[in-house]
Scaffold this motif. Structure first.
Motif, short mmCIF file in Angstrom:
data_model
loop_
_atom_site.label_atom_id
_atom_site.label_comp_id
_atom_site.label_asym_id
_atom_site.label_seq_id
_atom_site.Cartn_x
_atom_site.Cartn_y
_atom_site.Cartn_z
N THR A 271 0.83 -1.25 -0.01
CA THR A 271 -0.08 0.02 -0.08
C THR A 271 0.82 1.45 0.11
O THR A 271 0.55 2.28 -0.69
N TYR A 272 1.84 1.27 0.80
CA TYR A 272 2.60 2.43 0.93
C TYR A 272 3.69 2.66 -0.29
O TYR A 272 3.81 3.69 -0.85
N GLU A 273 4.09 1.39 -1.25
CA GLU A 273 4.69 1.59 -2.43
C GLU A 273 3.70 2.27 -3.36
O GLU A 273 4.22 3.15 -4.09
N SER A 274 2.36 1.77 -3.38
CA SER A 274 1.46 2.21 -4.26
C SER A 274 1.28 3.87 -3.87
O SER A 274 1.14 4.64 -5.00
N GLU A 275 1.15 4.20 -2.93
CA GLU A 275 1.10 5.53 -2.43
C GLU A 275 2.09 6.45 -2.79
O GLU A 275 1.91 7.64 -3.32
N LEU A 276 3.29 5.94 -2.67
CA LEU A 276 4.59 6.71 -3.15
C LEU A 276 4.61 7.02 -4.40
O LEU A 276 4.87 7.83 -5.10
N ALA A 277 4.06 5.86 -5.33
CA ALA A 277 4.16 5.80 -6.60
C ALA A 277 3.09 7.08 -7.20
O ALA A 277 3.44 7.88 -8.10
N THR A 278 2.01 7.11 -6.39
CA THR A 278 0.94 8.05 -6.90
C THR A 278 1.56 9.32 -6.33
O THR A 278 1.35 10.37 -7.27
N LEU A 279 2.03 9.56 -5.13
CA LEU A 279 2.46 10.86 -4.74
C LEU A 279 3.87 11.41 -5.95
O LEU A 279 3.97 12.45 -6.04
N THR A 280 4.51 10.50 -6.47
CA THR A 280 5.50 10.79 -7.33
C THR A 280 4.92 11.20 -8.55
O THR A 280 5.32 12.34 -9.18
N GLU A 281 3.91 10.62 -9.00
CA GLU A 281 3.14 11.09 -10.35
C GLU A 281 2.42 12.30 -10.10
O GLU A 281 2.51 13.20 -10.92
N GLN A 282 1.94 12.53 -8.81
CA GLN A 282 1.35 14.03 -8.54
C GLN A 282 2.48 15.02 -8.41
O GLN A 282 2.15 16.16 -9.06
N SER A 283 3.46 14.54 -8.05
CA SER A 283 4.61 15.73 -7.94
C SER A 283 4.95 16.04 -9.13
O SER A 283 5.09 17.26 -9.63
N ARG A 284 5.19 15.21 -10.25
CA ARG A 284 5.51 15.51 -11.45
C ARG A 284 4.49 16.24 -12.20
O ARG A 284 4.56 17.21 -12.99
N THR A 285 3.18 15.96 -11.79
CA THR A 285 2.03 16.67 -12.69
C THR A 285 2.11 18.27 -12.09
O THR A 285 1.66 19.15 -12.66
N LEU A 286 2.09 18.37 -10.67
CA LEU A 286 1.93 19.78 -10.15
C LEU A 286 3.15 20.43 -10.55
O LEU A 286 3.20 21.73 -10.69
N THR A 287 4.38 19.92 -10.81
CA THR A 287 5.40 20.54 -11.34
C THR A 287 5.26 21.18 -12.58
O THR A 287 5.43 22.50 -12.94
N ALA A 288 4.53 20.49 -13.52
CA ALA A 288 4.35 20.82 -14.75
C ALA A 288 3.29 21.73 -14.70
O ALA A 288 3.27 22.86 -15.39
N LYS A 289 2.36 21.50 -13.60
CA LYS A 289 1.18 22.71 -13.57
C LYS A 289 1.73 24.21 -13.13
O LYS A 289 1.27 24.99 -13.34
#
Length: 447
Positions: A271-289
Motif C-alpha cells: 500500500t505504501y509503495e502504491s501511495e509513493l508511486a501516486t505521490l511521485t506522479e502527482q509531484s511530476r503533474t504539479l511541477t508541470a502545472k
C-alpha cells in the motif's frame, strides 16, 4: 318691579344695524376666504380687495410649490414608486402646506404695527422651517446634472479604490495576505494560483519523503526477516527427515517463513509503495502545472477582480437623498462662485417658501387690519358688557331666590311653632282633665 319678575328679558331685542351686502359674482373671493378674510368687513374698504386677493394667491402658490417639490423628491429618490403614489404624496403635502400657511396668515389679520414684530416672528420661524423642507428638493432638481456628475465621479473613485485594495491583497503569485493589515475581506478565492500549486508540491514532496523513509525502514526489517528465513530454510544441514521418507525444512524455517510473510502483510508495504508511486506522479503533474500556473492564474484573477469590482459598483448608491445632498455640498463648495450661486438660490427658494409671512411682515397695517381690530375690540367690549349684565342679572335673581327662600323658611317655622303650641295646649288640657277625674274619684270615695 316685583321680586317674581326676571331681572333681564329672556331674549335681548335685536339691534338693527345697516347690512352691507357683498357684491355677487366675485370669482376670486375663495382666495381671500382661504386666508380668513371677512368679506362683509372687506366691503367697507373695497380698495383692499386686490391686496388680499393676491395675498391668497401667494399662499396657494406656496402650497402648490410645496406639493410639486415633495412629488419631485419622491420621484427622484424612490424612482421605483408608481406615478399615482408620487402624485398622492404631492397632493397630501400640498394640503399640509396649504393648511399650515392659511393658519399662519389668518392669525396675522388685525395685528397693528405696534405688535406686528412680536406676533409675526414665531410664525416666520415656523414658515422658514417648512420652507426648508420645500426648498431642498427643488435645489436638488436645479443642480441635478452637476449632482449626477459628482455622484458618478465619487462612485468611480470608490470603485477604483476598492479595485486597488483587491489588486493589493491578491498578488499575481497568489501569496497569502490574510495577515496583512487592511486586507480583511478583500481576499479572493481563485483556484490554481502559483503559490497554492507550489504549496501543494511542497506538501506532496514532504509526504513522499516521509513515506520513502518509512518504506526504507520497513524494507530493512523485511530484509532481515527474509535473511533469517533463508538461513533456516536454505541450509540442508538444518533439514529433517520426514515421515514420507523425504527431507524437509524444520519448524524453525517454518516459523521464520511465517514471520516474514506476516510482516509483509501487516506492514502494508504494498500500500505504501502504491501511495509513493501516486505521490511521485502527482509531484511530476504539479511541477508541470506550476510552470503554466502563472499564465492561467493571472487572467482568472483579473476576471475575478473585475467581477467583484462591478458587483461593488452596482451596489453604490447614486440616488439616495443623503448621497445627493453630500454631492450637492461637494459641488457647491468646489469653488467660491459655485458656493455663492448655491447660497443665493437657497435663500431665494427659502424666501419664496416663507413669502406668506414675509409679505405680512413687510406690509404696513391696512385699513382692513384697523377695521378688524376695531371690530374685535368692540366685540370684546360687548362681550364684557354682556358678562357684566349676566352677572348682575344672576346676582339679582340670586337675591330674589334668597329672599324667597328666607320667607318660605320663616313661614314654615311659624307653622311649625303654631302646631307645637297646639299640641302642648292639647296635652295640657288632657292632663287637667285627668287630674279632675282622679280628684272626683277620690272625693266620691271619701266617708
Amino acid at each position: 318691579m316685583s321680586a317674581d319678575a326676571p331681572a333681564r328679558p329672556a331674549v335681548l331685542p335685536a339691534v338693527h344695524r345697516p347690512v352691507r351686502r357683498v357684491r355677487p359674482g366675485m370669482l376670486l373671493s375663495p382666495l381671500r376666504r382661504l386666508i380668513g378674510v371677512d368679506e362683509e368687513l372687506l366691503e367697507r374698504v373695497p380698495q383692499e380687495r386686490a391686496r388680499y386677493t393676491w395675498y391668497g394667491a401667494i399662499v396657494l402658490n406656496t402650497a402648490l410649490l410645496g406639493g410639486a417639490s415633495m412629488a419631485l423628491a419622491f420621484a427622484t429618490v424612490r424612482d421605483e414608486l408608481p406615478v399615482p403614489v408620487v402624485v398622492s404624496v404631492g397632493v397630501v403635502w400640498f394640503w399640509v402646506v396649504l393648511a399650515l400657511d392659511a393658519w399662519l396668515v389668518s392669525g396675522t389679520h388685525g395685528v397693528l404695527s405696534r405688535g406686528r414684530l412680536k406676533s409675526l416672528l414665531p410664525r416666520l420661524a415656523l414658515s422658514l422651517l417648512v420652507g426648508l423642507t420645500i426648498a431642498e428638493p427643488l435645489l436638488l432638481q436645479i443642480f441635478d446634472k452637476e449632482i449626477h456628475q459628482q455622484t458618478a465621479a465619487g462612485n468611480t473613485r470608490d470603485a477604483d479604490a476598492y479595485r486597488g485594495m483587491l489588486v493589493s491583497c491578491n498578488p499575481p503569485d497568489g501569496a497569502d495576505t490574510t495577515t496583512r493589515a487592511g486586507c480583511g475581506g478583500y481576499q479572493l478565492n481563485v483556484p490554481g494560483s502559483p503559490a497554492s500549486v507550489h504549496r501543494q508540491i511542497q506538501d506532496t514532496t514532504a509526504r513522499a519523503t516521509a513515506l520513502q523513509a518509512q518504506l526504507q525502514s520497513l524494507h530493512k526489517t523485511l530484509s532481515a526477516k527474509q535473511d533469517a528465513e533463508r538461513r533456516e530454510c536454505d541450509d540442508p544441514a538444518k533439514w529433517i527427515y520426514g515421515a514420507n521418507g523425504r527431507h524437509d525444512v524444520g519448524d524453525t524455517c517454518l516459523r521464520a517463513r511465517a514471520d516474514a510473510d506476516d510482516y509483509r502483510r501487516t506492514s502494508n508495504i504494498s500500500t505504501y509503495e502504491s501511495e509513493l508511486a501516486t505521490l511521485t506522479e502527482q509531484s511530476r503533474t504539479l511541477t508541470a502545472k506550476e510552470a503554466s500556473a502563472g499564465a492561467t492564474y493571472r487572467p482568472a484573477l483579473d476576471r475575478a477582480i473585475a467581477a467583484k469590482t462591478r458587483d461593488h459598483a452596482a451596489h453604490l448608491d447614486d440616488s439616495g437623498l443623503l448621497t445627493r445632498a453630500n454631492a450637492l455640498g461637494e459641488v457647491a463648495w468646489s469653488d467660491w462662485y459655485a458656493g455663492f450661486v448655491a447660497v443665493v438660490l437657497h435663500l431665494l427658494l427659502l424666501a419664496v417658501d416663507a413669502l406668506p409671512v414675509l409679505v405680512k411682515l413687510m406690509s404696513p397695517s391696512t385699513a382692513y387690519d384697523r377695521l378688524l381690530t376695531a371690530q374685535l375690540d368692540a366685540t370684546r367690549r360687548l362681550h364684557t358688557a354682556d358678562l357684566h349684565l349676566h352677572h348682575a342679572s344672576t346676582a339679582v335673581l340670586h337675591e330674589a331666590d334668597l329672599h324667597e327662600a328666607t320667607r318660605t323658611a320663616a313661614a314654615r317655622m311659624s307653622r311649625l311653632d303654631h302646631g307645637l303650641r297646639l299640641e302642648q295646649a292639647e296635652r295640657t288640657a288632657e292632663f287637667r282633665a285627668e287630674l279632675e277625674m282622679r280628684a272626683a274619684r277620690i272625693l266620691r270615695g271619701a266617708p
